[in-house]
Design a protein around this motif. Structure first.
Motif, mmCIF file in Angstrom:
data_model
loop_
_atom_site.group_PDB
_atom_site.id
_atom_site.type_symbol
_atom_site.label_atom_id
_atom_site.label_comp_id
_atom_site.label_asym_id
_atom_site.label_seq_id
_atom_site.Cartn_x
_atom_site.Cartn_y
_atom_site.Cartn_z
ATOM 1 N N ILE A 1 44.878 -6.365 25.613
ATOM 2 C CA ILE A 1 44.329 -6.898 26.866
ATOM 3 C C ILE A 1 43.652 -8.244 26.637
ATOM 4 O O ILE A 1 43.818 -9.190 27.414
ATOM 5 N N GLU A 2 42.904 -8.339 25.540
ATOM 6 C CA GLU A 2 42.228 -9.599 25.209
ATOM 7 C C GLU A 2 43.245 -10.702 24.916
ATOM 8 O O GLU A 2 43.076 -11.849 25.351
ATOM 9 N N LYS A 3 44.300 -10.338 24.195
ATOM 10 C CA LYS A 3 45.334 -11.320 23.860
ATOM 11 C C LYS A 3 46.007 -11.862 25.120
ATOM 12 O O LYS A 3 46.387 -13.041 25.180
ATOM 13 N N LEU A 4 46.138 -11.025 26.143
ATOM 14 C CA LEU A 4 46.779 -11.424 27.395
ATOM 15 C C LEU A 4 45.775 -11.978 28.403
ATOM 16 O O LEU A 4 46.147 -12.324 29.520
ATOM 17 N N ASP A 5 44.501 -12.038 28.005
ATOM 18 C CA ASP A 5 43.425 -12.561 28.861
ATOM 19 C C ASP A 5 43.327 -11.777 30.184
ATOM 20 O O ASP A 5 43.195 -12.366 31.256
ATOM 21 N N LEU A 6 43.370 -10.444 30.063
ATOM 22 C CA LEU A 6 43.307 -9.579 31.249
ATOM 23 C C LEU A 6 41.998 -8.803 31.323
ATOM 24 O O LEU A 6 41.897 -7.808 32.054
#
Length: 269
Positions: free
Chosen positions: A127-132
């Motif tokens: 989720i962090e990698k996808l900025d969500l």
């Protein structure tokens, strides 16, 4: 394909044959990953997923040849009709459904709950990698005691998680409690193909290939032996829609996928 339509009487009313069944009287409730363990099913399942979390996404793609991604998309699209703005993803695991739902449905908020911290840790990194982070929040949570008020969500999703419920009816009832009136439950779950040739190939795959590959890559053969046992004991097809009907869900239906290997179950509050 699976017979997923509830039988009807001459008056056109659904026959709820399970209405007198006591809560928790389902064979799958008693299927556990480690039969010699003194721990409850819930604790065993949490420990099992903690153990295989680091290879879970890879094995999903590898063992299904990537078709699990299409299954998830079809399940999520069952919610397009209601356009939910707040979604609960039960047994979220590494957040595959939550992430996919954020792209397809564009909700304001998705809460994912799971009893495995190992799976949640990997999901949070994705989720962090996808900025969500502003859309998706993952919490340690149990489907049988969901820590939200009544009528909190417009939709609830469960992908490959209901087989792991320690008490099936309790979990489904708790999900119904947190759904808003008119809200929709979408469940994606494995099922057993009925066509003889497909069934034979499927049984060999689940009994031999799947546990072998699971042991090779995750070092945990029991997790994938448990997968086979839990599928065999799960009340699939019309039996599952009967359960939803008897718990008060409305407009229930089932959609078999991939020759009956997987099914989508839906119902509304």
């Amino acid at each position: 394909t699976l017979n997923c339509k509830p039988s009807q009487n001459p008056a056109g009313k659904t026959q709820n044959n399970l209405s007198l069944r006591p809560m928790s009287d389902y064979a799958h409730d008693n299927v556990v990953p480690y039969k010699d363990s003194p721990l409850s099913k819930k604790k065993q399942v949490a420990g099992m997923f903690d153990d295989i979390a680091f290879k879970y996404d890879f094995l999903n793609r590898f063992l299904s040849a990537g078709i699990d991604v299409k299954w998830r998309k079809k399940a999520i699209k069952q919610l397009l009709e209601i356009n939910p703005k707040k979604i609960l993803d039960v047994a979220t695991g590494t957040a595959d459904v939550a992430i996919m739902a954020s792209g397809i449905l564009k909700p304001d908020k998705i809460i994912g709950i799971d009893i495995s911290d190992g799976m949640l840790d990997i999901g949070r990194k994705k989720i962090e990698k996808l900025d969500l982070q502003n859309t998706i929040e993952l919490l340690n949570g149990d489907c049988e005691t969901i820590n939200f008020d009544d009528d909190s969500f417009e939709a609830v999703t469960v992908a490959f998680g209901v087989r792991n419920f320690e008490n099936l009816e309790k979990g489904l009832s708790e999900i119904k409690r947190v759904l808003k009136p008119g809200g929709k439950l979408v469940i994606l779950e494995f099922s057993k193909p009925k066509m003889p040739v497909v069934k034979s190939m499927y049984n060999v795959y689940m009994k031999i290939i799947c546990p072998g590959v699971g042991k090779l890559f995750s070092k945990n053969r029991y997790a994938y032996e448990y997968l086979d046992k839990s599928i065999k004991n799960f009340p699939e097809g019309k039996n599952f829609t009967y359960i939803l009907d008897n718990l008060g869900y409305k407009d229930t239906y089932c959609k078999p996928l991939s020759l009956g290997i997987c099914s989508i179950y839906c119902g509304k509050k």
